[in-house]
Structures are given as C-alpha cells and as structure tokens.
Design a protein around this motif. Structure first.
Motif, PDB file in Angstrom:
ATOM      1  N   UNK A 184       0.815  -1.133   0.096  1.00  0.00           N
ATOM      2  CA  UNK A 184      -0.049   0.262   0.029  1.00  0.00           C
ATOM      3  C   UNK A 184       0.889   1.264   0.130  1.00  0.00           C
ATOM      4  N   UNK A 185       1.843   1.347   0.618  1.00  0.00           N
ATOM      5  CA  UNK A 185       2.852   2.456   0.753  1.00  0.00           C
ATOM      6  C   UNK A 185       3.465   2.559  -0.717  1.00  0.00           C
ATOM      7  N   UNK A 186       3.650   1.378  -1.475  1.00  0.00           N
ATOM      8  CA  UNK A 186       4.339   1.487  -2.766  1.00  0.00           C
ATOM      9  C   UNK A 186       3.287   2.188  -3.736  1.00  0.00           C
ATOM     10  N   UNK A 187       1.852   1.905  -3.545  1.00  0.00           N
ATOM     11  CA  UNK A 187       0.848   2.664  -4.235  1.00  0.00           C
ATOM     12  C   UNK A 187       0.909   3.880  -3.924  1.00  0.00           C
ATOM     13  N   UNK A 188       1.044   4.436  -2.515  1.00  0.00           N
ATOM     14  CA  UNK A 188       0.948   5.688  -2.481  1.00  0.00           C
ATOM     15  C   UNK A 188       2.217   6.570  -2.837  1.00  0.00           C
ATOM     16  N   UNK A 189       3.313   5.895  -3.213  1.00  0.00           N
ATOM     17  CA  UNK A 189       4.687   6.226  -3.711  1.00  0.00           C
ATOM     18  C   UNK A 189       4.439   6.459  -5.134  1.00  0.00           C
ATOM     19  N   UNK A 190       3.579   5.743  -5.654  1.00  0.00           N
ATOM     20  CA  UNK A 190       3.481   5.595  -7.160  1.00  0.00           C
ATOM     21  C   UNK A 190       2.272   6.743  -7.650  1.00  0.00           C
ATOM     22  N   UNK A 191       1.931   7.546  -6.571  1.00  0.00           N
ATOM     23  CA  UNK A 191       0.745   8.636  -6.805  1.00  0.00           C
ATOM     24  C   UNK A 191      -0.503   8.131  -6.623  1.00  0.00           C
ATOM     25  N   UNK A 192      -1.008   6.858  -6.341  1.00  0.00           N
ATOM     26  CA  UNK A 192      -2.200   6.378  -5.950  1.00  0.00           C
ATOM     27  C   UNK A 192      -2.793   7.137  -5.120  1.00  0.00           C
ATOM     28  N   UNK A 193      -4.202   7.787  -5.304  1.00  0.00           N
ATOM     29  CA  UNK A 193      -4.922   8.562  -4.282  1.00  0.00           C
ATOM     30  C   UNK A 193      -6.056   7.664  -3.708  1.00  0.00           C
ATOM     31  N   UNK A 194      -6.511   6.606  -4.609  1.00  0.00           N
ATOM     32  CA  UNK A 194      -7.719   6.051  -4.335  1.00  0.00           C
ATOM     33  C   UNK A 194      -7.773   4.325  -4.652  1.00  0.00           C
ATOM     34  N   UNK A 195      -8.074   3.813  -3.510  1.00  0.00           N
ATOM     35  CA  UNK A 195      -7.821   2.249  -3.663  1.00  0.00           C
ATOM     36  C   UNK A 195      -9.284   1.722  -3.445  1.00  0.00           C
ATOM     37  N   UNK A 196      -9.459   1.035  -4.541  1.00  0.00           N
ATOM     38  CA  UNK A 196     -10.911   0.181  -4.574  1.00  0.00           C
ATOM     39  C   UNK A 196     -10.822  -1.234  -4.612  1.00  0.00           C
ATOM     40  N   UNK A 197     -11.515  -1.687  -3.583  1.00  0.00           N
ATOM     41  CA  UNK A 197     -11.674  -3.151  -3.315  1.00  0.00           C
ATOM     42  C   UNK A 197     -12.590  -3.630  -4.211  1.00  0.00           C
ATOM     43  N   UNK A 198     -12.329  -4.763  -4.820  1.00  0.00           N
ATOM     44  CA  UNK A 198     -13.318  -5.590  -5.544  1.00  0.00           C
ATOM     45  C   UNK A 198     -13.650  -6.914  -5.386  1.00  0.00           C
ATOM     46  N   UNK A 199     -14.861  -7.133  -4.752  1.00  0.00           N
ATOM     47  CA  UNK A 199     -15.448  -8.551  -4.581  1.00  0.00           C
ATOM     48  C   UNK A 199     -15.871  -8.721  -3.307  1.00  0.00           C
ATOM     49  N   UNK A 200     -15.490  -9.650  -2.596  1.00  0.00           N
ATOM     50  CA  UNK A 200     -16.227 -10.094  -1.161  1.00  0.00           C
ATOM     51  C   UNK A 200     -15.514  -9.267   0.026  1.00  0.00           C
ATOM     52  N   UNK A 201     -16.447  -8.830   0.885  1.00  0.00           N
ATOM     53  CA  UNK A 201     -15.652  -8.413   2.152  1.00  0.00           C
ATOM     54  C   UNK A 201     -15.133  -6.890   1.975  1.00  0.00           C
ATOM     55  N   UNK A 202     -14.644  -6.336   3.185  1.00  0.00           N
ATOM     56  CA  UNK A 202     -13.990  -4.956   3.107  1.00  0.00           C
ATOM     57  C   UNK A 202     -12.714  -4.983   3.905  1.00  0.00           C
ATOM     58  N   UNK A 203     -12.191  -6.038   3.844  1.00  0.00           N
ATOM     59  CA  UNK A 203     -10.692  -6.188   4.745  1.00  0.00           C
ATOM     60  C   UNK A 203      -9.785  -5.189   4.320  1.00  0.00           C
ATOM     61  N   UNK A 204      -9.598  -5.173   3.111  1.00  0.00           N
ATOM     62  CA  UNK A 204      -8.409  -4.409   2.546  1.00  0.00           C
ATOM     63  C   UNK A 204      -8.807  -2.633   2.649  1.00  0.00           C
ATOM     64  N   UNK A 205     -10.244  -2.682   2.721  1.00  0.00           N
ATOM     65  CA  UNK A 205     -10.742  -1.177   2.587  1.00  0.00           C
ATOM     66  C   UNK A 205     -10.070  -0.599   3.848  1.00  0.00           C
ATOM     67  N   UNK A 206     -10.522  -1.479   4.951  1.00  0.00           N
ATOM     68  CA  UNK A 206     -10.323  -1.080   6.350  1.00  0.00           C
ATOM     69  C   UNK A 206      -8.659  -1.036   6.549  1.00  0.00           C
ATOM     70  N   UNK A 207      -8.138  -1.820   5.949  1.00  0.00           N
ATOM     71  CA  UNK A 207      -6.417  -1.942   6.386  1.00  0.00           C
ATOM     72  C   UNK A 207      -5.809  -0.507   5.636  1.00  0.00           C
ATOM     73  N   UNK A 208      -6.223  -0.345   4.350  1.00  0.00           N
ATOM     74  CA  UNK A 208      -5.790   1.094   3.658  1.00  0.00           C
ATOM     75  C   UNK A 208      -5.810   2.256   4.623  1.00  0.00           C
ATOM     76  N   UNK A 209      -7.001   2.330   5.358  1.00  0.00           N
ATOM     77  CA  UNK A 209      -7.184   3.581   6.102  1.00  0.00           C
ATOM     78  C   UNK A 209      -6.162   3.909   7.224  1.00  0.00           C
ATOM     79  N   UNK A 210      -5.769   2.601   7.818  1.00  0.00           N
ATOM     80  CA  UNK A 210      -4.892   2.536   8.910  1.00  0.00           C
ATOM     81  C   UNK A 210      -3.286   2.834   8.454  1.00  0.00           C
ATOM     82  N   UNK A 211      -3.128   2.447   6.975  1.00  0.00           N
ATOM     83  CA  UNK A 211      -1.759   2.315   6.277  1.00  0.00           C
ATOM     84  C   UNK A 211      -1.403   3.993   5.910  1.00  0.00           C
ATOM     85  N   UNK A 212      -2.604   4.370   5.165  1.00  0.00           N
ATOM     86  CA  UNK A 212      -2.292   5.708   4.518  1.00  0.00           C
ATOM     87  C   UNK A 212      -3.676   6.396   4.799  1.00  0.00           C
ATOM     88  N   UNK A 213      -3.657   7.008   5.766  1.00  0.00           N
ATOM     89  CA  UNK A 213      -5.047   7.659   5.951  1.00  0.00           C
ATOM     90  C   UNK A 213      -5.899   8.600   5.155  1.00  0.00           C
TER      91      UNK A 213
END
Length: 323
Positions: A274-303
C-alpha cells in the motif's frame, strides 16, 4: 483527479451469498461464474450462493470462489461502464490468493486458468502439513520488529532431554495498522501467544485456519505450484501488478510464475504494498469482490488515501458514477 488502484481480497473474506446479486442482475457476472464452474467441473457457484459456510471456507473452495466473485465484479464494471478496468487503474494488487485475481484482471491469466490454479493451490496448501501440526495467529498493536522478536523467542523448544531445538514460526502477513499474522508449528504459535501477552501485546489470538499458510512449512505446496505454473501460459499484464513477496510492481510475464511460487512460503507484505501505491501517486484504492478487509487496512496505512469497496450492484452503480 483521482489515481486509482484496484485491489482484490484474500481468504477470510468469503461468505455464503457473495456475488449472488451480481449473478442475478448481470449476464457478464453469470458468464464468469459459469466459466469457473466449467473449469472445475462442478457447481462451485451453487456452493458460493447457497451452500454450507464450512464447506465454502475449505481452502480449496474459498480460493477459487473469492477469485470468481472478484472477477465477476470486474466484468460487470467493464460491461456496464463501457471500458476496460486497466484503462482506469494505475496498478492492481491482491492479498495472497487475491494476487491471482489481480493477475486475471490484468490479463496475465485467464479466468479458467486461474480457477484451476487456485483449486490446486488450496489443496496443496492444505495437504502440505498434517492437520493439527500447524497454525497461525494474529498479533494486534505490534510492529514488525516486535513480532519478529516474539517469533525468535517462540521458535526455541525444549525436548524431554532438556535440549533446545528450533521450531518453525515466521511472519506470514504484515497487514499494516499494527496487525501482524504469524505462522508455523502449532506448538510454537501457542508459545508465541504467551510470550506476546508477556510483552504487553494488546491482543494475540489463534486464527481458525487449518494450516500454517505463508511459512516455510508450505514448501511441498510451493513445489506443486511450481510444476503447475511451469505448464501455464502467462501473458504480459496490461497494467503493473504489485506482488506480495516484493511489495513492488511487476510487468514482466517471465517473472510471474516464480513470484507466485515464492508467495506460497513467503510473507504477504501488504503494508509495504500500500505504501508503494502511495509512492506511485495512487490516491484512491478500490477493493473489488467480497468483504471489506483491505478497505479497512488502507485507512490505517495511508489515512489520506480514499478507500472504497465494490461487490454489489448498488456499490458498482455508485462506483461507475465516480470513475
């Protein structure tokens, strides 16, 4: 303007009924579930939509089932939005088995190929260590250094003769936000729980899994995956894929098989990914499929990175308005 990363969940996000709304509403989703059923020679979709939760949770079922739900979501977004997912994304990534979903979304693997690989992966991982000999635990409120210290101490076992021996216990997932998962021999995992409490770890819990995933004990499974991947045609991904074992982007088709083999025994470096995504300029992470685990994690890694999930018709409709 937002810069998007699309990410795909791993095991633990499954639930009976996932993807059913997509299947009922969209031909594109029905095609994906049918392709997976045909590839496996069984009605996995029936288990996904209305089966027994314990049966769905079995590793060999959960892995292709989660991929099918994620790729059905991808295909619906593409068919309803009138564009290819890779046109809207800077990078894709997935947590453990989710890396296979990311590769399928990138065009490196076909859906039928991916379903068969994940069925084998689930079986191979389950059979690598006899039931009851391995385990995993989550340590909450710890950083990597303390988790490694706990593993180092817990690896030391004393036999009946009073001799010190070493048992496998390793970092399996660095999920971010102080959440570390450890994996190895069950006796070592149990020692780690006691050691963690002694070191003031906020919460240390044994996970309800049947094998020590992402540890060196998965060596036999890695060998089986190496054989299968050697026979698999892998294409150049149309978009960079951040891999679990490197936490760095890859577009080289010749490296994909080796990275997937390493992933079986290696640690899932999700926080770094996730930190690598931020370094690439990513400002929006979209989780596709079941559950929201990764959605919750990104908020703690790159608020300050926007995080959202899409896996239902309503969520996809809202997402398409914003893409």
């Amino acid at each position: 303007m937002s810069v998007h990363a699309f990410v795909f969940p791993g095991q633990g996000s499954q639930s009976v009924g996932m993807g059913q709304g997509l299947h009922e509403a969209f031909p594109a989703a029905r095609e994906v579930f049918q392709e997976v059923d045909d590839a496996l020679g069984e009605h996995l979709s029936k288990l996904i939509f209305s089966g027994d939760a314990t049966e769905l949770t079995r590793t060999e079922n959960a892995q292709p089932a989660l991929m099918a739900t994620s790729l059905a979501t991808v295909r619906v977004i593409e068919s309803e939005g009138g564009f290819s997912l890779v046109e809207k994304a800077t990078v894709v990534a997935g947590h453990s088995l989710g890396e296979y979903s990311a590769l399928a979304a990138s065009g490196a693997l076909g859906i039928a190929q991916t379903a068969r690989l994940l069925r084998l992966r689930g079986l191979a991982m389950q059979e690598a260590v006899p039931a009851g000999e391995g385990g995993m635990a989550a340590l909450l409120g710890v950083e990597v250094e303390l988790a490694q210290e706990i593993c180092n101490e817990a690896s030391r076992a004393e036999n009946e003769a009073g001799q010190i021996t070493q048992e496998v216990i390793e970092l399996a997932n660095d999920n971010g936000g102080g959440q570390i998962v450890i994996s190895g021999r069950l006796t070592a995992i149990e020692r780690a729980l006691t050691i963690a409490k002694g070191k003031g770890v906020k919460r240390a819990v044994l996970l309800p899994v049947s094998a020590p995933f992402h540890s060196s004990l998965m060596g036999p499974a890695a060998e089986r995956m190496a054989e299968a991947l050697e026979r698999t045609e892998i294409r150049t991904p149309a978009i960079p894929v951040i891999t679990n074992v490197t936490a760095a982007k890859n577009t080289d088709a010749s490296r994909i098989a080796g990275l997937l083999v390493q992933q079986v025994t290696g640690s899932v470096r999700w926080r770094e990914s996730v930190l690598a995504m931020a370094a690439m300029g990513v400002t929006s992470q979209i989780e596709l499929g079941a559950g929201k685990v990764l959605t919750g994690l990104v908020r703690r890694i790159v608020p300050d990175m926007t995080a959202r999930h899409a896996g239902t018709p309503e969520e996809i409709e809202a997402l398409l308005r914003d893409l």
